[in-house]
Scaffold this active site. Structure first.
Site, PDB file in Angstrom:
ATOM      1  N   VAL A  55      -0.802 -10.720   0.547  1.00  0.00           N
ATOM      2  CA  VAL A  55       0.544 -11.072   0.143  1.00  0.00           C
ATOM      3  C   VAL A  55       1.577 -10.233   0.910  1.00  0.00           C
ATOM      4  O   VAL A  55       2.663 -10.704   1.249  1.00  0.00           O
ATOM      5  CB  VAL A  55       0.677 -10.961  -1.403  1.00  0.00           C
ATOM      6  CG1 VAL A  55       0.696  -9.559  -1.892  1.00  0.00           C
ATOM      7  CG2 VAL A  55       1.891 -11.721  -1.891  1.00  0.00           C
ATOM      8  N   ASP A  56       1.234  -9.010   1.223  1.00  0.00           N
ATOM      9  CA  ASP A  56       2.123  -8.135   1.997  1.00  0.00           C
ATOM     10  C   ASP A  56       2.427  -8.742   3.376  1.00  0.00           C
ATOM     11  O   ASP A  56       3.590  -8.830   3.784  1.00  0.00           O
ATOM     12  CB  ASP A  56       1.446  -6.761   2.143  1.00  0.00           C
ATOM     13  CG  ASP A  56       2.343  -5.741   2.813  1.00  0.00           C
ATOM     14  OD1 ASP A  56       2.992  -4.983   2.085  1.00  0.00           O
ATOM     15  OD2 ASP A  56       2.406  -5.721   4.054  1.00  0.00           O
ATOM     16  N   ASN A  84       0.860  -1.191   0.000  1.00  0.00           N
ATOM     17  CA  ASN A  84       0.000   0.000   0.000  1.00  0.00           C
ATOM     18  C   ASN A  84       0.896   1.241   0.000  1.00  0.00           C
ATOM     19  O   ASN A  84       2.090   1.155   0.268  1.00  0.00           O
ATOM     20  CB  ASN A  84      -0.981  -0.009   1.183  1.00  0.00           C
ATOM     21  CG  ASN A  84      -0.281  -0.112   2.520  1.00  0.00           C
ATOM     22  OD1 ASN A  84       0.710   0.570   2.772  1.00  0.00           O
ATOM     23  ND2 ASN A  84      -0.783  -0.967   3.382  1.00  0.00           N
TER      24      ASN A  84
HETATM   25  P1  ADP Z   1      -4.050  -6.016  -3.108  1.00  0.00           P
HETATM   26  O1  ADP Z   1      -4.279  -5.177  -1.884  1.00  0.00           O
HETATM   27  O2  ADP Z   1      -3.084  -5.395  -4.097  1.00  0.00           O
HETATM   28  O3  ADP Z   1      -5.329  -6.447  -3.745  1.00  0.00           O
HETATM   29  P2  ADP Z   1      -3.700  -8.615  -1.761  1.00  0.00           P
HETATM   30  O4  ADP Z   1      -2.500  -9.088  -1.040  1.00  0.00           O
HETATM   31  O5  ADP Z   1      -4.945  -8.388  -0.993  1.00  0.00           O
HETATM   32  O6  ADP Z   1      -3.235  -7.299  -2.576  1.00  0.00           O
HETATM   33  O7  ADP Z   1      -4.039  -9.631  -2.921  1.00  0.00           O
HETATM   34  C1  ADP Z   1      -3.334  -9.744  -4.132  1.00  0.00           C
HETATM   35  C2  ADP Z   1      -3.348 -11.196  -4.578  1.00  0.00           C
HETATM   36  O8  ADP Z   1      -2.345 -11.916  -3.873  1.00  0.00           O
HETATM   37  C3  ADP Z   1      -4.659 -11.925  -4.304  1.00  0.00           C
HETATM   38  O9  ADP Z   1      -4.979 -12.718  -5.442  1.00  0.00           O
HETATM   39  C4  ADP Z   1      -4.306 -12.840  -3.130  1.00  0.00           C
HETATM   40  O10 ADP Z   1      -5.074 -14.021  -3.138  1.00  0.00           O
HETATM   41  C5  ADP Z   1      -2.870 -13.147  -3.444  1.00  0.00           C
HETATM   42  N1  ADP Z   1      -2.030 -13.648  -2.333  1.00  0.00           N
HETATM   43  C6  ADP Z   1      -2.228 -13.561  -0.997  1.00  0.00           C
HETATM   44  N2  ADP Z   1      -1.217 -14.154  -0.336  1.00  0.00           N
HETATM   45  C7  ADP Z   1      -0.344 -14.608  -1.277  1.00  0.00           C
HETATM   46  C8  ADP Z   1       0.888 -15.316  -1.243  1.00  0.00           C
HETATM   47  N3  ADP Z   1       1.455 -15.674  -0.094  1.00  0.00           N
HETATM   48  N4  ADP Z   1       1.491 -15.623  -2.428  1.00  0.00           N
HETATM   49  C9  ADP Z   1       0.942 -15.262  -3.606  1.00  0.00           C
HETATM   50  N5  ADP Z   1      -0.228 -14.604  -3.705  1.00  0.00           N
HETATM   51  C10 ADP Z   1      -0.867 -14.285  -2.557  1.00  0.00           C
END
Ligand code: ADP
Length: 174
Positions: free
Chosen positions: A34-35, A25
């Site tokens: 993912v963060d 963010n």
């Molecule tokens: P944003 O806020 O940009 O939408 P998110 O982290 O909420 O980011 O989600 C982005 C994508 O990453 C989603 O498809 C989510 O399912 C995916 N995601 C979450 N955890 C992981 C992970 N450990 N590895 C790969 N992809 C992930």
């Protein structure tokens, strides 16, 4: 250059690549998705580097990216890319998403990264429709690779559904 793109179902923190891209963010302050996974697996040094960037430049605007070390991860770098929050599609979301990918790739080239893994930026908490995001992501990355030294770009898809959506978009990519 679609032959340099690979789609993988899995967890991005397990990838053995030079750089892992984080869907961050704009305050670089950590979140879920993912963060959260990257900061947990990478340890506190990533957060510390984000804090220093925050103090220096006040975070990272939407559509841009910043780079840090990767702490305990197997990668050398984490590239923190800020995708747009979906607001219906008429708020420049497509261009901002494309920009988040391109700015990440430019940083990667600058740091001599040869292999890089992206998550599906913006399609989680930020609500960007995944079919539309997949087409944009694959198109801009494939085009960018024409003039780049990057050898491999992996898209790490976290769910079967996302993997299917990206696979279809990949097949349709010229
Ligand atoms: P944003 O806020 O940009 O939408 P998110 O982290 O909420 O980011 O989600 C982005 C994508 O990453 C989603 O498809 C989510 O399912 C995916 N995601 C979450 N955890 C992981 C992970 N450990 N590895 C790969 N992809 C992930």
């Amino acid at each position: 250059m679609k032959e340099r793109i690979k789609l993988i179902k899995g967890n991005i923190v397990d990838q053995e690549v030079d750089a892992i891209v984080n869907a961050a963010n704009s305050s670089l302050s950590g979140g879920g998705g993912v963060d959260g996974a990257i900061h947990r697996a990478g340890g506190p040094s990533i957060d510390e580097e984000c804090r220093i960037i925050r103090e220096k430049q006040g975070g990272c605007p939407t559509g841009h990216a910043v780079i840090t070390g990767a702490g305990n991860l197997k990668a050398k770098y984490v590239i923190h890319a800020v995708g747009p929050i979906w607001r219906g599609g008429n708020h420049n979301e497509d261009n901002l998403l494309a920009s988040a990918y391109i700015e990440s790739l430019k940083l990667a080239d600058e740091y001599n990264v040869k292999t890089i893994a992206f998550p599906s930026i913006s399609t989680g908490a930020y609500g960007f429709p995944v079919e539309r995001a997949a087409k944009i992501a694959l198109r801009v990355v494939s085009d960018y690779l024409e003039g780049s030294n990057i050898k491999e770009v992996r898209f790490i898809l976290f769910s079967d559904k996302d993997y299917e959506v990206y696979s279809k978009a990949y097949e349709e990519l010229e």
